[in-house]
Scaffold this active site. Structure first.
Site, PDB file in Angstrom:
ATOM      1  N   TYR A 150       0.859  -1.194   0.000  1.00 58.43           N
ATOM      2  CA  TYR A 150       0.000   0.000   0.000  1.00 58.43           C
ATOM      3  C   TYR A 150       0.889   1.235   0.000  1.00 58.43           C
ATOM      4  O   TYR A 150       1.987   1.219   0.564  1.00 58.43           O
ATOM      5  CB  TYR A 150      -0.931  -0.030   1.227  1.00 58.43           C
ATOM      6  CG  TYR A 150      -1.898   1.121   1.242  1.00 58.43           C
ATOM      7  CD1 TYR A 150      -2.742   1.341   0.157  1.00 58.43           C
ATOM      8  CD2 TYR A 150      -1.958   2.001   2.319  1.00 58.43           C
ATOM      9  CE1 TYR A 150      -3.615   2.425   0.146  1.00 58.43           C
ATOM     10  CE2 TYR A 150      -2.833   3.073   2.325  1.00 58.43           C
ATOM     11  CZ  TYR A 150      -3.648   3.284   1.228  1.00 58.43           C
ATOM     12  OH  TYR A 150      -4.503   4.357   1.221  1.00 58.43           O
ATOM     13  N   TYR A 160      -2.827   4.558   9.231  1.00 52.70           N
ATOM     14  CA  TYR A 160      -2.216   3.300   8.797  1.00 52.70           C
ATOM     15  C   TYR A 160      -1.142   2.835   9.789  1.00 52.70           C
ATOM     16  O   TYR A 160      -0.708   1.695   9.754  1.00 52.70           O
ATOM     17  CB  TYR A 160      -1.639   3.469   7.386  1.00 52.70           C
ATOM     18  CG  TYR A 160      -1.606   2.191   6.585  1.00 52.70           C
ATOM     19  CD1 TYR A 160      -2.771   1.531   6.216  1.00 52.70           C
ATOM     20  CD2 TYR A 160      -0.394   1.630   6.199  1.00 52.70           C
ATOM     21  CE1 TYR A 160      -2.738   0.359   5.478  1.00 52.70           C
ATOM     22  CE2 TYR A 160      -0.343   0.450   5.459  1.00 52.70           C
ATOM     23  CZ  TYR A 160      -1.519  -0.175   5.103  1.00 52.70           C
ATOM     24  OH  TYR A 160      -1.479  -1.336   4.375  1.00 52.70           O
TER      25      TYR A 160
END
Ligand code: NAI
Length: 270
Positions: A150, A160
């Site tokens: 990602y 995240y």
């Protein structure tokens, strides 16, 4: 429409948890394209039992393996080669988990034991899979190994958290092991950096809906779906991509090359 792109190829697919999983879509496509493979996941994830449906529709066997355990991985490769009747042509590492994200720990208040778990499960396990495969001489010449990443490996997405470090490690391992495996076996190793996708791992990240919509508007083609990701993965396992290695391949509808888009400007003007 199927093209027989993986006819005669044998593989191992990690990470199909339920029908939303990217790995689930890859398994269905790989079957359609003529591959034979085994399915694997952590023993705890297999307890849900949903993967049995996938195994049935793909005619695949399930072999439990915690991707952080070398013993489990050795057993996985041994059994897969027995079942499939030969060495492996492709491996999909579709694994991600952060206890800190799961338990909503702030980035300034991380639990470091959990941080190490995040790195082990989501990053180092990719090295472990390849080291075991190489030591067992389990890969065929011109095989293809892929993991999913990602863009938080390159740019900050606050929620995240420690998964950003895990993805940076993952991408770096693809370069280092990609060099080694190219030299020894002509095996290619890459990561695919995928758009936000509505799966169990994806939606577990705080603020997911907002950054899903943001990414969609920031991508000229829109977010890439899990089906599109599976199609890309199939081409990366096919013989049409034999010289692609040590790359982090963006599969994001143009997100990573966009500064601003008209869709986003319009949204901000509201
Ligand atoms: P998912 O939740 O369906 O798949 C994650 C898988 O990791 C699950 O099957 C889980 O059981 C497995 N796993 C966790 N710990 C494990 C362990 N110790 N050993 C073996 N397997 C273990 O979600 P998704 O989205 O399909 O995730 C697949 C990959 O795609 C992950 O690497 C994720 O980080 C990556 N990715 C996901 C995006 C998203 O927005 N959903 C975006 C970009 C990348």
């Amino acid at each position: 429409m199927a093209y027989n792109l993986l006819k005669g190829k044998k593989g191992i697919i990690f990470g199909a948890l339920d029908e939303k999983s990217i790995a689930w879509k890859v398994a269905l496509k790989a079957k359609e394209e003529g591959a034979e493979f085994t399915l694997t996941n952590a023993p705890i994830a297999l307890r849900m039992g949903v993967i049995n449906q996938l195994a049935e529709s793909c005619g695949a066997e399930i072999i439990p393996a915690d991707a952080t355990s070398l013993e489990d991985l050795e057993n996985l490769f041994t059994k897969s080669m027995e079942i499939l009747g030969g060495k492996i042509d492709f491996v999909l590492h579709s694994i991600g988990m952060s206890p800190n994200v799961r338990k909503n720990k702030a980035y300034g208040d991380l639990n470091y034991d959990w941080f190490l778990k995040t790195l082990d499960i989501s990053g180092l396990s990719f090295h472990k899979v390849m080291q075991v495969a190489e030591k067992m001489d389990a890969m065929n010449e011109w095989g293809s190994i892929l993991a999913l990443s990602y863009i938080a490996a390159q740019r900050t997405f606050p929620d995240y958290s420690d998964m950003a470090q895990a993805k940076a490690v993952l991408e770096s391992i693809a370069r280092s092991y990609g060099y080694r495996f190219a030299k020894s076996k002509n095996v290619r190793v890459n990561t695919i950096s995928q758009s936000p996708t509505k799966t169990t791992a994806g939606t577990g990240v705080g603020g997911f809906d907002a950054f899903f919509d943001y990414a969609d508007k920031m991508s000229p083609l829109g977010n890439a779906s899990s089906e599109d990701c599976a199609n890309y993965i199939i081409t990366m396992f096919s013989d049409f991509t034999r010289m692609v290695t040590m790359q982090n391949l963006m599969h994001d509808g143009g997100f990573s090359s966009s500064g601003i888009t008209e869709d986003l400007i319009e949204e901000l003007r509201k």
